[in-house]
Every structure is written in C-alpha cells, then in structure tokens.
Design a protein around this motif. Sequence first.
Motif, PDB file in Angstrom:
ATOM      1  N   ARG A 521      47.171   4.517  32.135  1.00  0.00           N
ATOM      2  CA  ARG A 521      48.538   4.545  32.670  1.00  0.00           C
ATOM      3  C   ARG A 521      49.487   3.770  31.762  1.00  0.00           C
ATOM      4  NH1 ARG A 521      45.879   3.368  38.305  1.00  0.00           N
ATOM      5  NH2 ARG A 521      45.665   5.475  39.158  1.00  0.00           N
ATOM      6  N   ALA A 524      50.276   5.842  28.733  1.00  0.00           N
ATOM      7  CA  ALA A 524      51.209   6.925  29.055  1.00  0.00           C
ATOM      8  C   ALA A 524      52.651   6.440  29.080  1.00  0.00           C
ATOM      9  CB  ALA A 524      50.841   7.545  30.399  1.00  0.00           C
ATOM     10  N   LYS A 529      57.954  11.209  26.264  1.00  0.00           N
ATOM     11  CA  LYS A 529      58.068  11.784  27.595  1.00  0.00           C
ATOM     12  C   LYS A 529      57.862  13.291  27.596  1.00  0.00           C
ATOM     13  CE  LYS A 529      58.980   7.767  29.324  1.00  0.00           C
ATOM     14  NZ  LYS A 529      57.916   7.059  30.067  1.00  0.00           N
ATOM     15  N   HIS A 533      50.189  13.446  28.579  1.00  0.00           N
ATOM     16  CA  HIS A 533      49.239  12.344  28.383  1.00  0.00           C
ATOM     17  C   HIS A 533      48.375  12.255  29.633  1.00  0.00           C
ATOM     18  CE1 HIS A 533      47.525   8.322  27.907  1.00  0.00           C
ATOM     19  NE2 HIS A 533      47.892   8.365  26.639  1.00  0.00           N
ATOM     20  N   ARG A 536      49.324   9.894  32.556  1.00  0.00           N
ATOM     21  CA  ARG A 536      50.574  10.062  33.301  1.00  0.00           C
ATOM     22  C   ARG A 536      50.284  10.732  34.647  1.00  0.00           C
ATOM     23  NH1 ARG A 536      53.760  12.457  29.451  1.00  0.00           N
ATOM     24  NH2 ARG A 536      54.352  10.373  28.713  1.00  0.00           N
ATOM     25  N   GLU A 537      50.846  10.165  35.715  1.00  0.00           N
ATOM     26  CA  GLU A 537      50.624  10.687  37.074  1.00  0.00           C
ATOM     27  C   GLU A 537      49.128  10.832  37.353  1.00  0.00           C
ATOM     28  OE1 GLU A 537      53.592  13.497  38.760  1.00  0.00           O
ATOM     29  OE2 GLU A 537      53.989  13.926  36.640  1.00  0.00           O
TER      30      GLU A 537
END
Length: 557
Positions: A521, A524, A529, A533, A536-537
């Motif tokens: 995390r 990421a 953006k 990755h 991410r989330e």
Amino acid sequence: MDDWQWRAWVGTRDRGKLGAAFLVTPTRLLTCAHTVLGLDEARVGFPGLREDLPAKVVARGGWRRLGDDGDVAVLELAEPVPYEPARLADPEDVPELAGGGRTLGVYGFPIRSDDNERYATITTDPHWLVKQEWWQLQTAPGYALEEGYSGSAVYDTATGTVVGMVTNAELGDHDRAELGWMLPLSRIRTHWEELDDVLPLRWLTPDARGDLRRILDGIPYSGPLAADLERAAGRPPREEFRSAWASVRYVAEGWPHDPDRLARYLTALGRHLPGARRGKLDAWTARHLRPAPGEAEEEPASIIVRLERLTFDRSYDLTVHTWINGAEGPSQPTVRVPEGEVRGAVQDAVARTRQAVIGRRWMIEFAVPESWLGKPFEQWYVDARNKIPMRMYPVVVRDVDRLRPDSIRRDQAHQRWRVLTGRGRSDPRRVGCDAPRKGSAFHDWLEANTDYCVLVYGARPLRSWLTAALNNGVPVMLWPRTSCTDAAHHDCRGHRAAASLTAAIAGAPPADLPRIALDLRKEALQAPKDEPHCGRELTLLWDDPSRLPDPPLAMEV
C-alpha cells in the motif's frame, strides 16, 4: 458458567456411582485414578442432562495404592457433549484464588436413597501442602466429605473457576470427614500433560503450545537435558522433571518475558531428539520464536473491530477489542449503531482503545459480515481529528462469522490455518479473471484441494467466490477492489495484478503477510496515479483463528 453443566458422576452399571468427574474438553473428563481402578471402561452422567454415557479410561497417573501420588485419570466419551467445559484457572493464579481463607465448593455422589449429588463448602491454602503433592482441605461447619466425592472439581462458587480436584478424605464416624486432600492444577498437569493444552497459560498461543507439546510427547528428561537446562536457566532447578515437556514449561513460565532463553533451551534440547522430531522442532522454533533484528519477535498486538449486522433493522452491533500477547486485552462495550454512522462510531471507538497498543507492534483487524469484506477500511481514520488514516498500520479483514464458537466456517478455517502454519510459508494460488463463474464449481475446486490456504485474485472476486472460499475455510485472500474490464484475459490487467501480488507474498511466512500488504500500500502511494499497482485499493483477508476474543454478551442473546 451459571448452569454448571460440566459437573459429572463416574461409575459402572453394576456398582453404580463411584465418584465425581468434571468436563475439561467436549469429550474428556478428569477424575481420580482410584475411582476407576481396574476399569478400562466406565459410565458417566451429567445430572439432569444426560445419564449413563460410555467412557473409556484413556490415561492414568502413577497411582497404584493408597498414598501414591498421581491419583489422576482421564475419561474419553464416544461423542462430544454440548456442554461448556469447566473454566480452569492458570496454575500460577491458584494460590491466590484458593488461599487466604476463601470458601470453595465441591460436590459428590455418596450412596443415598435419592441417588442425588451432594455439595460441601471447604477451605484450603497453599501452605497446607502435603508431601509436595496435595493441599489439605477443611470443610466448613455443617459440611462433610464422604465416599463419592473423589474426582470432584474444587471450584470458586462465584465464578466456577476450577483450582484443583478432590482425591481422598480422612473418614471418621459414620464415614464422614472434615479433612480431605486435593490435587491443585499444578500437580494434575504433571500427571496428565495434555491438560496444558486447555489451561489459560500466559506464554505463546494455545495452538503454538499444543504443537510444541506434541513434538516433545514421550521424550524423557535426561541427564544431558538437565545440564542444558542449568545452562539456559543460569541455575539448577529445584525440582526433578518427569519429561522434556515439563522442563520446557519450567523455562517458559519461569522467564515469561525472555523468549530468547526458551529459544536457547529448545536449540539445546533439539540435539537430543531423533531426526524427524528435530526437524519438526526446528520448524516450530522458526515460526514461533524467530528473532527480529535486534529484538525478540513477538506476536503483533491488534485492535479488533467486530461488526454484527442485526436482522430487524439496518443497524450493527459494534465491539472494539484488543489482542495483546496472545490474549484479549481491554475492550470497549458493545454499542448499537445505524449503518450510516458505523464509520464514525468505529473511528471514535478505535481512538478510545488505541492507548492499549501504542508502543507495541500492532495492526487493525476488521471482523465484519461477508458483504463488508471489500470496504476500504485502510482509508478510515485511526486519528480522525488529525486526519491520520489507518493505512499507516497493517489493516486486514476477517469473516465475523468465524468468531462464533459454533461456526463451521471457523472450524474449517482452523484446519487450513494449521496446514498453512505447519508449512511455514505462503504458497499462493492465483484465481484468474476467467476462472469458473459458478460458485458451485469454485467451491468444488477448493473442497478438493484442502492444502490451498492462500488465494490471490487479480480483480474484485465475485460474491459467490468469496462465499465458497469462506465456507471452505480459506484463511488468507488478497484482491484489488477494482474490476477487470478487458475483453481477453490472457494478459489482462487482472492477470498482471495477480502475478504481482503472488510474487510479493510467495514463500513469506503467514505472520508476515499483514506487514507485506502494508508495504505494498505504501509503494502504491508513490506509484504514478495513471499506472496500475497491486497495492492500490488492496484488501487482505487474514484470518488467524487463534486470535479469538470472547464474544460480547449482547451478541450472544
């Protein structure tokens, strides 16, 4: 404990009730060896509940005749009974719980026309020690011990906490006695070492302790071990041990805050074991006593957020627990929260709780209903006033259904977690975007492969997949909370995400996965953006069934 269903009688069909017993697991009871002398099988009854159940005598202490120590026997029922076992005290707490003139209870089954049990109030004290084996019992005025009390638990009448077992009495006129003897739990476990598996000991987790005891089962305590123990302890012990396990327990409980001492002794002990057991002990030590750079490894503490959905409205029961050193720590009382106010209530409760874990290595666990597993909890605030997100700590989700003691999902997860920790590493299985869409096919795949313990999805899993994985007890799953919209899946976004996640965790010990997810995390956050990755989330379901806080009373009604 208010229904006291763990109290039992033991006897035979021919001779009737011979003494007492008490339930310590769903299938096993403790009683006295002299009560079942000469018997391989006996009958057991739980007064007013179930009577005349068959039970095998599966273990005995060293008792052979009056005056011998080891007056302990273990009975095993053919099937589990649906009664809560007796609450056993930590042996280190028994002197305080039983001494100082506190009144305790015992029960028995003397010969009477009504064939009912009888009760007595007694007192005892650690300094009433007899031959380093028994504590003397004194009945309160108006009470007496008789034949039929042998095997009774000695318990706190207010809480039901068991501190020992009645073995015999000094019978006088009319076969009644004001004096008797009990074995405290500290002595019972020397004669039946499996009792340690169910005692609330303060070192390691119950599963880790049980695994270690089984590795050492049957290994005697020898002269070479005595020399190793003296080097590890820094002094000769004051007692002679009956087994290698008893000497390990001595080190662990004598120096509870010094795991390095235990690790040193286990390393020395391993040199005296046969090859197969030595390998198992090495693997166990690597999992449970692995030192981190510059400090001893400790089990991470947790704030455990538990959410139970109510059936009659859109509200939830919220309880925030802490888990510290393998046991439940301070908790917040259960509150009822409307669905729209859950996030704020959780953040407030975490803020009130976090002082118990600050300064430790800790994480946040969300035990939530299945439909909530994919929520972005790491984006919630651990400190709402300063806008500090929870993602600064490891955040995992758990299936709240597995926290229920009677949950089949919990039982299945426990079995797979044993496989996973026994293996000692993550062997992740990828679930592709083009996996079978039907939940029944996915369920069959998992049911047929009981060694699949870590699943990695490249995209948000279907609800039917999650249900199948939870029903099969899969303890670890990782997935991004995004969908894969590519038309073809041979090299789609989901396949690439799954490959990256698999590479990140392959071979890692299960205990390291929350920290790895935290690192992903963080990576990421620095990635462009507009580029995907795998951190991410990211959702990590990490469900260690040994981290099991007691259910709030409000949720069990």
